[in-house]
Design a protein around this motif. Structure first.
Motif, mmCIF file in Angstrom:
data_model
loop_
_atom_site.group_PDB
_atom_site.id
_atom_site.type_symbol
_atom_site.label_atom_id
_atom_site.label_comp_id
_atom_site.label_asym_id
_atom_site.label_seq_id
_atom_site.Cartn_x
_atom_site.Cartn_y
_atom_site.Cartn_z
ATOM 1 N N GLN A 181 -3.636 0.334 -5.959
ATOM 2 C CA GLN A 181 -3.941 1.384 -6.253
ATOM 3 C C GLN A 181 -4.394 2.495 -5.478
ATOM 4 O OE1 GLN A 181 -6.826 1.573 -9.728
ATOM 5 N NE2 GLN A 181 -6.499 3.888 -9.885
ATOM 6 N N ALA A 182 -5.095 2.010 -4.440
ATOM 7 C CA ALA A 182 -5.564 2.593 -3.198
ATOM 8 C C ALA A 182 -4.698 3.168 -2.444
ATOM 9 C CB ALA A 182 -6.600 1.917 -2.291
ATOM 10 N N LEU A 183 -3.553 2.384 -2.284
ATOM 11 C CA LEU A 183 -2.208 2.554 -1.449
ATOM 12 C C LEU A 183 -1.431 3.811 -2.297
ATOM 13 C CD1 LEU A 183 -0.877 -0.966 -0.292
ATOM 14 C CD2 LEU A 183 -1.992 0.777 1.059
ATOM 15 N N GLU A 184 -1.461 3.675 -3.444
ATOM 16 C CA GLU A 184 -0.863 4.666 -4.414
ATOM 17 C C GLU A 184 -1.552 6.021 -4.152
ATOM 18 O OE1 GLU A 184 0.886 5.662 -8.931
ATOM 19 O OE2 GLU A 184 -0.786 4.102 -8.368
ATOM 20 N N SER A 185 -2.778 5.998 -4.061
ATOM 21 C CA SER A 185 -3.517 7.303 -3.875
ATOM 22 C C SER A 185 -3.252 7.794 -2.591
ATOM 23 C CB SER A 185 -5.149 6.995 -4.195
ATOM 24 O OG SER A 185 -5.317 6.607 -5.239
ATOM 25 N N VAL A 186 -3.080 6.998 -1.477
ATOM 26 C CA VAL A 186 -2.982 7.595 -0.254
ATOM 27 C C VAL A 186 -1.473 8.199 -0.025
ATOM 28 C CG1 VAL A 186 -2.642 6.710 2.243
ATOM 29 C CG2 VAL A 186 -4.242 5.828 0.839
ATOM 30 N N LYS A 187 -0.546 7.502 -0.584
ATOM 31 C CA LYS A 187 0.723 8.364 -0.770
ATOM 32 C C LYS A 187 0.632 9.622 -1.502
ATOM 33 C CE LYS A 187 5.092 8.649 -0.029
ATOM 34 N NZ LYS A 187 5.606 8.804 1.467
ATOM 35 N N LYS A 188 0.040 9.301 -2.611
ATOM 36 C CA LYS A 188 -0.126 10.782 -3.294
ATOM 37 C C LYS A 188 -0.937 11.943 -2.475
ATOM 38 C CE LYS A 188 -0.079 8.959 -8.071
ATOM 39 N NZ LYS A 188 -0.939 8.869 -9.464
ATOM 40 N N SER A 189 -1.823 11.454 -1.638
ATOM 41 C CA SER A 189 -2.320 12.486 -0.499
ATOM 42 C C SER A 189 -1.520 13.183 0.339
ATOM 43 C CB SER A 189 -3.442 11.709 -0.069
ATOM 44 O OG SER A 189 -4.830 11.535 -0.958
ATOM 45 N N GLY A 190 -0.274 12.353 0.620
ATOM 46 C CA GLY A 190 0.672 12.893 1.627
ATOM 47 C C GLY A 190 0.938 11.815 2.760
ATOM 48 N N TYR A 191 0.158 11.079 2.906
ATOM 49 C CA TYR A 191 0.164 10.155 4.157
ATOM 50 C C TYR A 191 1.510 9.343 4.432
ATOM 51 C CZ TYR A 191 -4.757 10.846 5.197
ATOM 52 O OH TYR A 191 -6.038 11.340 5.417
ATOM 53 N N ASP A 192 1.973 9.263 5.482
ATOM 54 C CA ASP A 192 3.241 8.552 5.585
ATOM 55 C C ASP A 192 3.143 7.024 6.023
ATOM 56 O OD1 ASP A 192 4.835 11.029 6.262
ATOM 57 O OD2 ASP A 192 3.514 11.215 8.141
ATOM 58 N N GLY A 193 1.948 6.666 6.076
ATOM 59 C CA GLY A 193 1.774 5.430 6.170
ATOM 60 C C GLY A 193 0.425 5.102 6.173
ATOM 61 N N VAL A 194 -0.157 3.413 6.658
ATOM 62 C CA VAL A 194 -1.634 3.274 6.675
ATOM 63 C C VAL A 194 -1.715 2.133 7.994
ATOM 64 C CG1 VAL A 194 -1.845 3.286 4.197
ATOM 65 C CG2 VAL A 194 -1.111 1.213 5.146
ATOM 66 N N GLU A 195 -3.083 2.343 8.250
ATOM 67 C CA GLU A 195 -3.306 1.096 9.263
ATOM 68 C C GLU A 195 -4.439 0.311 8.379
ATOM 69 O OE1 GLU A 195 -4.793 1.070 13.713
ATOM 70 O OE2 GLU A 195 -6.079 2.342 12.516
ATOM 71 N N PHE A 196 -3.888 -1.014 8.384
ATOM 72 C CA PHE A 196 -4.710 -2.040 7.690
ATOM 73 C C PHE A 196 -6.052 -2.345 8.317
ATOM 74 C CE2 PHE A 196 -0.572 -2.291 5.369
ATOM 75 C CZ PHE A 196 -0.809 -2.664 4.332
ATOM 76 N N ALA A 197 -7.096 -2.768 7.353
ATOM 77 C CA ALA A 197 -8.375 -3.218 7.992
ATOM 78 C C ALA A 197 -8.648 -4.254 7.000
ATOM 79 C CB ALA A 197 -9.328 -1.949 7.992
ATOM 80 N N GLY A 198 -7.594 -5.386 6.884
ATOM 81 C CA GLY A 198 -7.911 -6.439 5.687
ATOM 82 C C GLY A 198 -7.080 -6.661 4.735
ATOM 83 N N TYR A 199 -6.727 -7.472 3.996
ATOM 84 C CA TYR A 199 -5.611 -7.594 2.873
ATOM 85 C C TYR A 199 -6.240 -8.076 1.643
ATOM 86 C CZ TYR A 199 -2.579 -6.905 7.096
ATOM 87 O OH TYR A 199 -1.953 -6.474 8.114
ATOM 88 N N TYR A 200 -7.579 -8.397 1.642
ATOM 89 C CA TYR A 200 -8.204 -8.507 0.407
ATOM 90 C C TYR A 200 -7.686 -9.746 -0.638
ATOM 91 C CZ TYR A 200 -10.146 -3.875 1.869
ATOM 92 O OH TYR A 200 -10.638 -3.178 2.591
ATOM 93 N N GLY A 201 -6.909 -10.811 0.174
ATOM 94 C CA GLY A 201 -6.637 -11.876 -0.536
ATOM 95 C C GLY A 201 -5.122 -12.168 -0.969
#
Length: 249
Positions: free
Chosen positions: A22-42
């Motif tokens: 859901q966080a990734l979906e929010s990042v995309k809706k904000s307009g970002y092209d991508g992410v830099e991970f800081a953990g994968y939460y299992g």
């Protein structure tokens, strides 16, 4: 070419802990092209890869503790390959003595050499203490002396925070800088804030990124004054996007 704009997910770590996808979906809706991970939460690499495809997000890089990279090398690289990442960023190191820093630099160089043989780039992400922890010595220089091929993810906020001249430092390290962390600094108290809400010359930083032909600009915000993290990072994107459009016109 204009750089892509990514978000370091540490900025919205609580949202990621609650529901990464859901966080990734929010990042995309904000307009970002991508992410830099800081953990994968299992989550498995397949689950993460599928979510990235679903939301059409690229992977700028991933922050990985050095111990994870060193002690679980093959499994870590297999995971990163599966999610489409080839930039491995050690986000932090701190030692009380110069000798300990030297030992870390040697170990990091060996790991980076092995990773390069499998098509990966290893980076180090700075804070301020690398410039001040050992008197009269920069630990960034020690890392590069041991491994000249090491790439740097230059966190310009922390370089400025350390009292180092950002532009002189960038010019001296142009061959090594491969990624930039972009965040603004509130004057009082001195902490990060939304882009264009602080005192740092963000447009000038983006101009350097253009000169360096960097592929990504990565937003990070670690302190929040008026807005919740998801709202603040959405503002960050809009502000940085406008600056990129102006600089790269």
């Amino acid at each position: 070419m204009k750089p892509k704009i990514g978000l370091q997910l540490w900025s919205i770590q609580e949202a990621c802990k609650e529901d990464l996808f859901q966080a990734l979906e929010s990042v995309k809706k904000s307009g970002y092209d991508g992410v830099e991970f800081a953990g994968y939460y299992g989550y498995s690499a397949t689950e993460v890869s599928n979510a990235l495809k679903e939301y059409d997000l690229g992977v700028a890089a991933s922050h990985l503790p050095f111990e994870t990279l060193r002690d679980h090398f093959e499994a870590t690289l297999a995971y990163e390959k599966a999610i489409g990442n080839h930039r491995l960023v050690v986000p932090y190191a701190s030692f009380e003595t110069f000798a300990e820093w030297q030992q870390f630099a040697r170990e990091f160089a060996e790991v980076a050499k092995k990773a390069a043989a499998q098509g990966f780039e290893c980076y180090y992400h700075n804070h301020a203490h690398e410039f001040t922890e050992i008197p009269n010595k920069s630990m960034i220089e020690e890392l590069l002396a041991e491994n000249p091929a090491l790439k740097l993810e230059a966190d310009l906020y922390w370089i400025a925070y350390s009292g180092t001249d950002v532009f002189t430092w960038l010019k001296e390290h142009q061959e090594s800088v491969g990624l930039l962390h972009i965040k603004d600094m509130q004057e009082e108290p001195k902490e990060s804030t939304e882009i264009n809400n602080g005192i740092l010359p963000i447009k000038d930083y983006v101009t350097v990124a253009q000169q360096f032909q960097l592929p990504w600009l990565i937003v990070e915000q670690e302190a929040f004054q008026k807005y919740a993290p998801l709202e603040a990072t959405a503002i960050d994107y809009l502000q940085l996007k406008a600056i990129v459009e102006e600089v790269y016109q």
